[in-house]
Design a protein around this motif. Structure first.
Motif, PDB file in Angstrom:
ATOM      1  N   ALA A 143      52.460  39.279  53.519  1.00  0.00           N
ATOM      2  CA  ALA A 143      52.741  39.874  54.824  1.00  0.00           C
ATOM      3  C   ALA A 143      53.556  41.146  54.696  1.00  0.00           C
ATOM      4  CB  ALA A 143      53.476  38.865  55.707  1.00  0.00           C
ATOM      5  N   ALA A 144      54.468  41.163  53.713  1.00  0.00           N
ATOM      6  CA  ALA A 144      55.313  42.345  53.512  1.00  0.00           C
ATOM      7  C   ALA A 144      54.576  43.467  52.793  1.00  0.00           C
ATOM      8  CB  ALA A 144      56.566  41.954  52.731  1.00  0.00           C
ATOM      9  N   LEU A 145      53.480  43.128  52.104  1.00  0.00           N
ATOM     10  CA  LEU A 145      52.752  44.112  51.292  1.00  0.00           C
ATOM     11  C   LEU A 145      51.543  44.711  52.006  1.00  0.00           C
ATOM     12  CD1 LEU A 145      52.755  42.248  47.865  1.00  0.00           C
ATOM     13  CD2 LEU A 145      54.086  44.288  48.446  1.00  0.00           C
ATOM     14  N   THR A 146      51.125  44.092  53.104  1.00  0.00           N
ATOM     15  CA  THR A 146      49.923  44.536  53.804  1.00  0.00           C
ATOM     16  C   THR A 146      50.274  44.963  55.227  1.00  0.00           C
ATOM     17  OG1 THR A 146      49.456  42.248  54.460  1.00  0.00           O
ATOM     18  CG2 THR A 146      48.400  43.052  52.440  1.00  0.00           C
ATOM     19  N   GLU A 147      49.287  45.571  55.907  1.00  0.00           N
ATOM     20  CA  GLU A 147      49.558  46.096  57.241  1.00  0.00           C
ATOM     21  C   GLU A 147      48.573  45.627  58.299  1.00  0.00           C
ATOM     22  OE1 GLU A 147      49.515  50.313  56.888  1.00  0.00           O
ATOM     23  OE2 GLU A 147      51.341  50.403  55.659  1.00  0.00           O
ATOM     24  N   ARG A 148      47.330  45.337  57.922  1.00  0.00           N
ATOM     25  CA  ARG A 148      46.293  45.094  58.932  1.00  0.00           C
ATOM     26  C   ARG A 148      45.594  43.744  58.785  1.00  0.00           C
ATOM     27  NH1 ARG A 148      45.678  49.769  56.598  1.00  0.00           N
ATOM     28  NH2 ARG A 148      43.861  49.046  55.416  1.00  0.00           N
ATOM     29  N   ILE A 149      45.351  43.310  57.587  1.00  0.00           N
ATOM     30  CA  ILE A 149      44.537  42.125  57.357  1.00  0.00           C
ATOM     31  C   ILE A 149      45.232  40.870  57.887  1.00  0.00           C
ATOM     32  CG2 ILE A 149      45.485  41.648  55.047  1.00  0.00           C
ATOM     33  CD1 ILE A 149      42.593  40.977  54.180  1.00  0.00           C
ATOM     34  N   ARG A 150      44.452  39.959  58.479  1.00  0.00           N
ATOM     35  CA  ARG A 150      45.027  38.687  58.888  1.00  0.00           C
ATOM     36  C   ARG A 150      45.201  37.793  57.668  1.00  0.00           C
ATOM     37  NH1 ARG A 150      46.052  37.932  64.045  1.00  0.00           N
ATOM     38  NH2 ARG A 150      46.545  35.735  63.604  1.00  0.00           N
ATOM     39  N   LEU A 151      46.210  36.939  57.708  1.00  0.00           N
ATOM     40  CA  LEU A 151      46.587  36.106  56.583  1.00  0.00           C
ATOM     41  C   LEU A 151      46.566  34.648  57.019  1.00  0.00           C
ATOM     42  CD1 LEU A 151      49.722  38.236  55.680  1.00  0.00           C
ATOM     43  CD2 LEU A 151      47.461  38.426  54.611  1.00  0.00           C
ATOM     44  N   GLY A 152      46.131  33.750  56.112  1.00  0.00           N
ATOM     45  CA  GLY A 152      46.070  32.367  56.548  1.00  0.00           C
ATOM     46  C   GLY A 152      46.062  31.354  55.426  1.00  0.00           C
ATOM     47  N   THR A 153      46.338  30.113  55.799  1.00  0.00           N
ATOM     48  CA  THR A 153      46.255  28.968  54.894  1.00  0.00           C
ATOM     49  C   THR A 153      44.903  28.299  55.075  1.00  0.00           C
ATOM     50  OG1 THR A 153      47.303  27.617  56.605  1.00  0.00           O
ATOM     51  CG2 THR A 153      48.720  28.510  54.881  1.00  0.00           C
ATOM     52  N   LEU A 154      44.341  27.879  53.970  1.00  0.00           N
ATOM     53  CA  LEU A 154      43.008  27.254  54.020  1.00  0.00           C
ATOM     54  C   LEU A 154      43.005  26.010  53.111  1.00  0.00           C
ATOM     55  CD1 LEU A 154      40.347  27.970  55.435  1.00  0.00           C
ATOM     56  CD2 LEU A 154      39.553  28.960  53.311  1.00  0.00           C
ATOM     57  N   VAL A 155      43.540  24.911  53.566  1.00  0.00           N
ATOM     58  CA  VAL A 155      44.193  24.721  54.853  1.00  0.00           C
ATOM     59  C   VAL A 155      45.573  24.116  54.612  1.00  0.00           C
ATOM     60  CG1 VAL A 155      42.087  24.426  56.234  1.00  0.00           C
ATOM     61  CG2 VAL A 155      43.079  22.433  55.078  1.00  0.00           C
ATOM     62  N   THR A 156      46.469  24.313  55.599  1.00  0.00           N
ATOM     63  CA  THR A 156      47.769  23.669  55.523  1.00  0.00           C
ATOM     64  C   THR A 156      47.599  22.162  55.473  1.00  0.00           C
ATOM     65  OG1 THR A 156      48.972  25.428  56.651  1.00  0.00           O
ATOM     66  CG2 THR A 156      49.909  23.231  56.786  1.00  0.00           C
TER      67      THR A 156
ATOM     68  N   GLY B 240      54.003  40.817  61.645  1.00  0.00           N
ATOM     69  CA  GLY B 240      53.731  41.438  62.935  1.00  0.00           C
ATOM     70  C   GLY B 240      52.633  40.740  63.709  1.00  0.00           C
ATOM     71  N   GLY B 241      52.556  39.411  63.548  1.00  0.00           N
ATOM     72  CA  GLY B 241      51.579  38.635  64.308  1.00  0.00           C
ATOM     73  C   GLY B 241      50.211  38.549  63.682  1.00  0.00           C
ATOM     74  N   ARG B 242      50.115  38.507  62.335  1.00  0.00           N
ATOM     75  CA  ARG B 242      48.814  38.466  61.658  1.00  0.00           C
ATOM     76  C   ARG B 242      48.507  37.123  61.008  1.00  0.00           C
ATOM     77  NH1 ARG B 242      48.831  41.826  57.304  1.00  0.00           N
ATOM     78  NH2 ARG B 242      51.048  42.380  57.424  1.00  0.00           N
ATOM     79  N   LEU B 243      49.279  36.091  61.316  1.00  0.00           N
ATOM     80  CA  LEU B 243      49.079  34.788  60.685  1.00  0.00           C
ATOM     81  C   LEU B 243      48.086  33.937  61.464  1.00  0.00           C
ATOM     82  CD1 LEU B 243      49.940  32.644  58.558  1.00  0.00           C
ATOM     83  CD2 LEU B 243      51.697  31.914  60.206  1.00  0.00           C
ATOM     84  N   THR B 244      47.150  33.326  60.738  1.00  0.00           N
ATOM     85  CA  THR B 244      46.272  32.286  61.271  1.00  0.00           C
ATOM     86  C   THR B 244      46.527  31.029  60.453  1.00  0.00           C
ATOM     87  OG1 THR B 244      44.563  33.853  61.947  1.00  0.00           O
ATOM     88  CG2 THR B 244      43.893  31.562  61.664  1.00  0.00           C
ATOM     89  N   LEU B 245      46.714  29.903  61.131  1.00  0.00           N
ATOM     90  CA  LEU B 245      46.960  28.654  60.424  1.00  0.00           C
ATOM     91  C   LEU B 245      45.675  27.846  60.321  1.00  0.00           C
ATOM     92  CD1 LEU B 245      50.418  27.407  61.767  1.00  0.00           C
ATOM     93  CD2 LEU B 245      49.865  28.250  59.479  1.00  0.00           C
ATOM     94  N   GLY B 246      45.081  27.844  59.134  1.00  0.00           N
ATOM     95  CA  GLY B 246      44.039  26.878  58.860  1.00  0.00           C
ATOM     96  C   GLY B 246      44.702  25.537  58.611  1.00  0.00           C
ATOM     97  N   ILE B 247      44.221  24.486  59.258  1.00  0.00           N
ATOM     98  CA  ILE B 247      44.868  23.172  59.193  1.00  0.00           C
ATOM     99  C   ILE B 247      43.812  22.116  58.905  1.00  0.00           C
ATOM    100  CG2 ILE B 247      46.288  21.504  60.444  1.00  0.00           C
ATOM    101  CD1 ILE B 247      47.109  23.786  62.320  1.00  0.00           C
ATOM    102  N   GLY B 248      44.134  21.193  58.004  1.00  0.00           N
ATOM    103  CA  GLY B 248      43.224  20.103  57.704  1.00  0.00           C
ATOM    104  C   GLY B 248      43.978  18.834  57.389  1.00  0.00           C
ATOM    105  N   ALA B 249      43.272  17.725  57.315  1.00  0.00           N
ATOM    106  CA  ALA B 249      43.907  16.429  57.093  1.00  0.00           C
ATOM    107  C   ALA B 249      44.392  16.251  55.658  1.00  0.00           C
ATOM    108  CB  ALA B 249      42.936  15.304  57.449  1.00  0.00           C
ATOM    109  N   GLY B 250      43.950  17.124  54.735  1.00  0.00           N
ATOM    110  CA  GLY B 250      44.373  17.016  53.345  1.00  0.00           C
ATOM    111  C   GLY B 250      43.418  16.144  52.547  1.00  0.00           C
ATOM    112  N   GLY B 251      43.384  16.386  51.258  1.00  0.00           N
ATOM    113  CA  GLY B 251      42.477  15.652  50.383  1.00  0.00           C
ATOM    114  C   GLY B 251      43.204  14.628  49.536  1.00  0.00           C
ATOM    115  N   SER B 252      42.485  14.044  48.607  1.00  0.00           N
ATOM    116  CA  SER B 252      43.053  13.047  47.712  1.00  0.00           C
ATOM    117  C   SER B 252      42.428  13.208  46.343  1.00  0.00           C
ATOM    118  CB  SER B 252      42.795  11.631  48.250  1.00  0.00           C
ATOM    119  OG  SER B 252      41.403  11.389  48.348  1.00  0.00           O
ATOM    120  N   GLY B 253      43.075  12.594  45.347  1.00  0.00           N
ATOM    121  CA  GLY B 253      42.524  12.627  43.999  1.00  0.00           C
ATOM    122  C   GLY B 253      42.927  13.865  43.228  1.00  0.00           C
ATOM    123  N   HIS B 254      42.371  14.007  42.030  1.00  0.00           N
ATOM    124  CA  HIS B 254      42.810  15.047  41.111  1.00  0.00           C
ATOM    125  C   HIS B 254      42.443  16.447  41.578  1.00  0.00           C
ATOM    126  CE1 HIS B 254      38.582  14.692  39.935  1.00  0.00           C
ATOM    127  NE2 HIS B 254      38.696  15.880  39.374  1.00  0.00           N
TER     128      HIS B 254
END
Length: 289
Positions: free
Chosen positions: A62-75, A97-111
């Protein structure tokens, strides 16, 4: 070739490079015009270490960029509790500056995910119950201040996190494949993430989009209100073979209702190996840079 003019192209980055080289990759993703740059949220993934923390990585990006949206895939609620997650998301929202999108999922299991690290394998029902409560609590924490919450898994007392955010709250793009996850996406999400399974990813996506349509109808919402992102790179479809191959595939999925497509940054010696020149050519073609 099929028309892909209405499809947004995103990139998934690997949080494994040394810094500052990793920072240069984030900057290059922005230069290539991607709509969003995403990072997997794991403690470790498929045995790869070191694997940098997703939220710390996004704060740096976020501190290094200016325009691109940033997100977790997935939290992942496997190891993130709602209060510190909401606090970290607010911080990244402010830094970016308001560029975060939160990808959210139930999470996985195993290795392949965090199951071995956490030494806990929830049943599908337990995972769905935790996921629903987690998303609902996160939504309350990021939209109301102060807020107190009492749940089966997490509790909060007079917490004020929502104040000071740039966005009312970051958009939630929810990876829900089952009926409950899709209903959650229809009720609280601004986007839905498709991660096709099986040998025929196209047929699987058709079935999932039909299920999403039913979930949205049950929630009194039009499926077209949701962004619908397709994750690629886990099957045999040649997304990064050439501009023509990408165009054909993106056009087919776009006709189904997919609005956004995520490709992986080329990673030599893995299943995500691709010619960097072709990758950049596709980005330039789709993103108009």
């Amino acid at each position: 070739m099929s028309d892909t003019s209405g499809v947004n192209l995103h990139v998934i980055l690997w949080p494994i490079q040394e810094w500052p080289a990793m920072g240069e990759t984030w900057r290059r993703a922005e230069q290539l015009g991607f709509a969003g740059a995403w990072v997997y949220d794991h403690l470790a993934w498929r045995g790869h270490t070191p694997w940098d923390d997703a939220y710390a990585s996004l704060a740096a990006a976020a501190a290094l960029t200016e325009r691109i949206r940033l997100g977790t895939l997935v939290t992942s609620p496997n190891f993130r509790t709602p209060i510190p997650t909401a606090s970290a998301a607010r911080t990244i929202d402010r830094i970016s500056g308001g560029r975060l999108t939160l990808g959210i999922g139930a999470g996985g299991s195993g290795h392949t995910s965090d199951g071995d690290v956490l030494d806990r394998d929830w049943t599908p029902r337990e995972r769905a119950d935790r996921f629903a409560e987690w998303v609902e609590q996160l939504d309350a924490l990021m939209t109301t201040a102060p807020v107190s919450l009492e749940g089966e898994h997490w509790t909060a007392r007079d917490v004020s996190i929502a104040a000071g955010m740039v966005q009312r709250r970051p958009p939630y793009w929810i990876a829900g494949n089952g009926p409950r996850g899709m209903r959650l996406a229809a009720r609280l999400g601004q986007g839905w993430i498709a991660n096709p399974q099986g040998e025929d990813h196209y047929a699987d996506t058709v079935a999932r989009l039909e299920a999403l349509e039913r979930a949205c109808e049950a929630e009194g919402r039009a499926a077209g209100d949701l962004a619908r992102m397709l994750m690629t790179g886990f099957g045999d479809e040649p997304w990064l073979a050439s501009v023509g191959a990408f165009e054909d595939l993106a056009g087919r999925y776009g006709e189904l209702g997919i609005t956004d497509i995520a490709v992986h940054w080329p990673r030599p010696g893995t299943d995500w190996e691709a010619d960097m020149g072709v990758f950049e050519e596709i980005a330039a073609h789709v993103n108009g840079v």
